[in-house]
Design a protein around this motif. Structure first.
Motif: not given
Length: 842
Positions: A1-2, A78-88
């Protein structure tokens, strides 16, 4: 969430702000095929880690922070589903920052590590966009087509994929394949500005293919969107549609109303420059040059950042004035055209060349017009001359009187406006003066002294008003002229040099009365000596010939060239101009389809000049006589070869023959420049300078004449120096053997022996040459020595006695006198023919 609501949230805000900045910086070029994506790529180089945009840098920092601090890679997953968003976000920030290789690495990282991401299709599209930016268009096409076949993309993803595929096809020049993909992209995108962009590109492509009806359908769809899209697309769609209007079959009245509506719409004010230009083009197409010129100038008066539009307007106006033979104005417009163009681009160079050629047109047209006018007046009887000049002088007097009246009326109007200052009425002024008179002596209030303006307001006193002061000065100068501050200043002998006098109620300068209004002075300025009149006629005829050549060869204006050559032949020109003028007219008539005139001119040339090369060419057009041994090209090539062989006297003599034979031909300046070079080599600097000056003066229109002028300006001042340099400052030296051409010495035999002796010297890289010094002297030169002592020692070595195998002395083969000289001093000696001066200094 953070990660989602803090780090990536702020990163995406920075990305959007950066994209908005990129959009604001980008200026659409509607003159060319628009790119699918609104982004300009430059070739700027940046160091690793260096960025161009602070917003993209912040977005990249946020993406990296999310990956490094919030990534939860546990047991390789990877347990954080937002990391792919970060790479994008990381890849997009780098992409918009135009750092495509690091962007490709970020997108590939998602494809390799997060193949099940819900953003995987977006990532694939972004990767191919990046691949296309790296000039891998075919690879992008193959992978996007595979993506469209394997996945069911929808909405914006489908629009982005199709648009990217369309751009790739445009890049590889397969523009017809891009049309289908642009249509799919336009139908699926929800962003109106993208929809308008895709349809506008489709319209441009249809226009490029010649399908105007299909193009108009696309432009109509854009127009129907109206305020939903940027105004620039709306206006340019209207303009592109108007460009497709068929003026031969369409309703001209309705079309003119359509253009008027675009012009009068207040919302279109920022685009009036383009609207005015389109209206100007319409009127020019109809042949209404005066009306089109008005609208071209209206377009130019509008403040615009579109330099290309300005250059088009300036160039078109220049061409219009050129076609009307107003060359000075045309040249000014061409100058303005170049200021709005990219320096050293191909269009810039074309206009620059045209402008340079126009200088010659302006010069010769001016000479022709002035001299024609003089000769026309000289040919008239004295009575007619006097009548013409009397009428002209009277016209000048009337103009001067009208100007005087206009100035007087303006002065009276200005003086009538001199009143009391606003806010101070007469009653208040009277009350103030009364109260001032009642102040007792010794009061603390100060009286206003004469010459002092009242505090806080203006005075009606004459000298306090600058307008009345200026008017008074002007009136004084009109009545009295310039006067010195002294006694008896009213006397006539105190008038200044620029005084004005009043005659018949009219104030006019004495010099103006003498020159402008006296017809006798005009008569006196006409030439009377026959030699002077003949010189004016000769200059006029040469100007007409040059104009004919310029119009024919440089501007391809055959009709203008025809009129100039025909006028020349009507004016009894010199013999040297008649034949080339007729030959040029023959070719002009043929190209204009005037076959009867061409045949007449051909007959005249063959019958009147049977021995000329022009007659030979006309009689044998298939023999390519222009390229045989009698052609100027072949003769020039032969002469140049003789020049390189130092046969300077032969070159000068033969060049004189060809210059007389080919008078008026374009090869004459070439023979002149070759002759000048030969004279310089044979007779020295002064002869070369004289010849170059002659070429610059008499052949200024030719390339050789311009080159001669450049030599006079830059090279001759350097070549004029004839002070010898010190041997200590030189690094190369020569040994010179001097031969008298009138003696019986065999120079070639001497050179053969010298070459054999020089070949024996292994420790120097020596060579020999035979150089002409003047008509009577030839030098045999040994090159390659490194000091003056070495040069002298080398010759002494050649002169020393050798011994044969039996030890008997053998007479040296080289015994001739010599002198040593440095290479710089040898160049000065050859240039100025001052060998005796050099030898006296040794």
């Amino acid at each position: 969430m953070g990660t989602k609501y803090n780090v990536l949230y702020n990163g995406n805000i920075a990305l959007e702000r950066g994209k908005e900045g990129v959009n604001n910086e980008y200026t659409e070029n509607f003159w060319e095929l628009l790119p699918v994506e609104r982004m300009k790529v430059t070739e700027d180089a940046f160091l690793p880690g260096q960025t161009k945009n602070a917003d993209f840098e912040r977005a990249e920092e946020k993406a990296i922070k999310a990956i490094q601090r919030h990534g939860m890679n546990i047991n390789g997953k990877e347990k954080n589903p937002q990391i792919d968003e970060a790479y994008l976000l990381l890849g997009q920030a780098r992409y918009f920052d135009k750092r495509f290789v690091p962007a490709m690495a970020a997108f590939n990282n998602i494809l390799n590590k997060y193949p099940t991401s819900d953003k995987i299709n977006q990532v694939k599209i972004w990767r191919e966009k990046t691949s296309m930016r790296l000039d891998n268009d075919q690879g992008a096409i193959d992978k996007l087509k595979r993506l469209l076949e394997e996945e069911e993309l929808e909405d914006q993803d489908l629009a982005d994929a199709q648009a990217t595929l369309a751009q790739a096809y445009i890049n590889i020049k397969a523009k017809d394949s891009a049309l289908v993909h642009l249509e799919v992209a336009a139908q699926n995108t929800k962003i109106n500005r993208e929809k308008a962009r895709y349809r506008y590109i489709k319209g441009q492509l249809y226009n490029e293919f010649g399908h105007k009806d299909s193009a108009n359908i696309e432009f109509d769809k854009i127009i129907d969107m109206h305020r939903k899209i940027p105004r620039s697309f709306y206006i340019n769609a209207h303009l592109e549609k108007s460009n497709n209007f068929d003026t031969s079959n369409g309703d001209l009245v309705a079309f003119e109303e359509y253009l008027s509506d675009l012009e009068e719409n207040r919302e279109n004010r920022p685009f009036l420059d383009k609207i005015y230009y389109r209206i100007a083009e319409y009127h020019r197409g109809k042949g209404s040059d005066s009306l089109s010129e008005v609208y071209y100038n209206k377009s130019l008066r509008k403040t615009t950042k579109d330099k290309y539009l300005r250059s088009l307007s300036y160039e078109t106006l220049g061409n219009m004035y050129f076609d009307r033979n107003i060359y000075k104005t045309a040249g000014a417009y061409y100058d303005s055209t170049m200021t709005a163009m990219v320096l050293n681009s191909k269009p810039y160079r074309i206009i620059k060349k045209k402008r340079e050629n126009l200088d010659d047109v302006i010069l010769y047209e001016g000479i022709a017009q002035v001299n024609d006018s003089i000769l026309r007046m000289v040919s008239l009887p004295k009575e007619e001359q006097l009548a013409i000049y009397t009428k002209y002088a009277e016209d000048q007097r009337l103009k001067a009187e009208e100007e005087r009246k206009r100035q007087e009326e303006a002065s009276k109007k200005q003086s009538s406006q001199v009143t009391m200052s606003p806010g101070v009425d007469r009653k208040a002024e009277m009350m103030r003066s009364k109260s001032s008179a009642m102040i007792l002596p010794g009061s603390s209030r100060n009286l206003q002294t004469p010459g002092q303006s009242p505090k806080g307001g203006s005075s009606s006193f004459y000298f306090y008003n600058p307008t009345t002061v200026a008017y008074g000065k002007n009136e004084f100068l009109k009545l009295w002229g310039e006067r010195k501050l002294q006694d008896n200043w009213r006397l006539n002998n105190q008038r200044g040099s620029s005084e004005n006098i009043a005659i018949g109620g009219e104030l006019i300068a004495e010099s103006e009365l003498d020159e402008r209004f006296n017809p006798d002075l005009y008569l006196a300025s006409l030439p009377t000596e026959q030699t002077e009149i003949d010189s004016i006629a000769k200059e006029r005829n040469f100007a007409y010939y040059q104009l004919g050549i310029i119009y024919k060869e440089k501007f391809k204006e055959l009709e203008l060239a025809q009129t100039r050559f025909e006028k020349l032949l009507q004016n009894n020109p010199e013999d040297r101009l008649i034949l080339p003028s007729k030959y040029n007219l023959y070719h002009i008539y043929k190209e204009l389809g005037l076959n009867n005139k061409a045949e007449e001119m051909k007959t005249v040339i063959i019958n009147d000049y049977p021995d000329s090369r022009y007659a030979e060419i006309l009689l044998n057009p298939q023999s390519e006589l222009a390229k045989d041994e009698n052609s100027p090209e072949a003769i020039y090539t032969k002469l140049y070869k003789q020049f390189t062989n130092e046969e300077y006297a032969k070159v000068i003599a033969e060049a004189d023959v060809q210059i007389n034979r080919l008078e008026g031909d374009i090869y004459v300046p070439k023979f002149e420049i070759l002759k000048a070079s030969a004279k310089g080599r044979l007779y020295g600097f002064n002869a070369y300078k004289e010849s170059i000056s002659y070429i610059a003066l008499n052949y200024g229109n030719s390339e050789e004449g311009k080159k001669a002028q450049e030599i006079m300006d830059t090279a001759l001042p350097v070549l004029a120096k004839k002070d010898f340099v010190s041997d200590e400052d030189a690094s190369n030296f020569n040994v010179i053997f001097q031969f008298d051409n009138n003696s019986e010495e065999d120079i070639d035999a001497f050179i053969k022996i010298l070459d054999e002796e020089v070949a024996k010297v292994k420790y120097f890289d020596l060579s020999t040459s035979k150089d002409v010094y003047d008509e009577n002297t030839t030098f045999v030169v040994v090159h390659g020595l490194k000091s003056i002592q070495g040069a002298n020692g080398f010759v002494e070595l050649l002169k020393s006695e050798e011994k044969d195998k039996r030890g008997r002395p053998v007479k040296p083969k080289i015994t001739k006198d010599y002198f040593a000289i440095s290479s710089p001093n040898y160049a000065i000696v050859q240039r100025h023919k001052n060998l005796n001066t050099y030898l006296e200094l040794q």
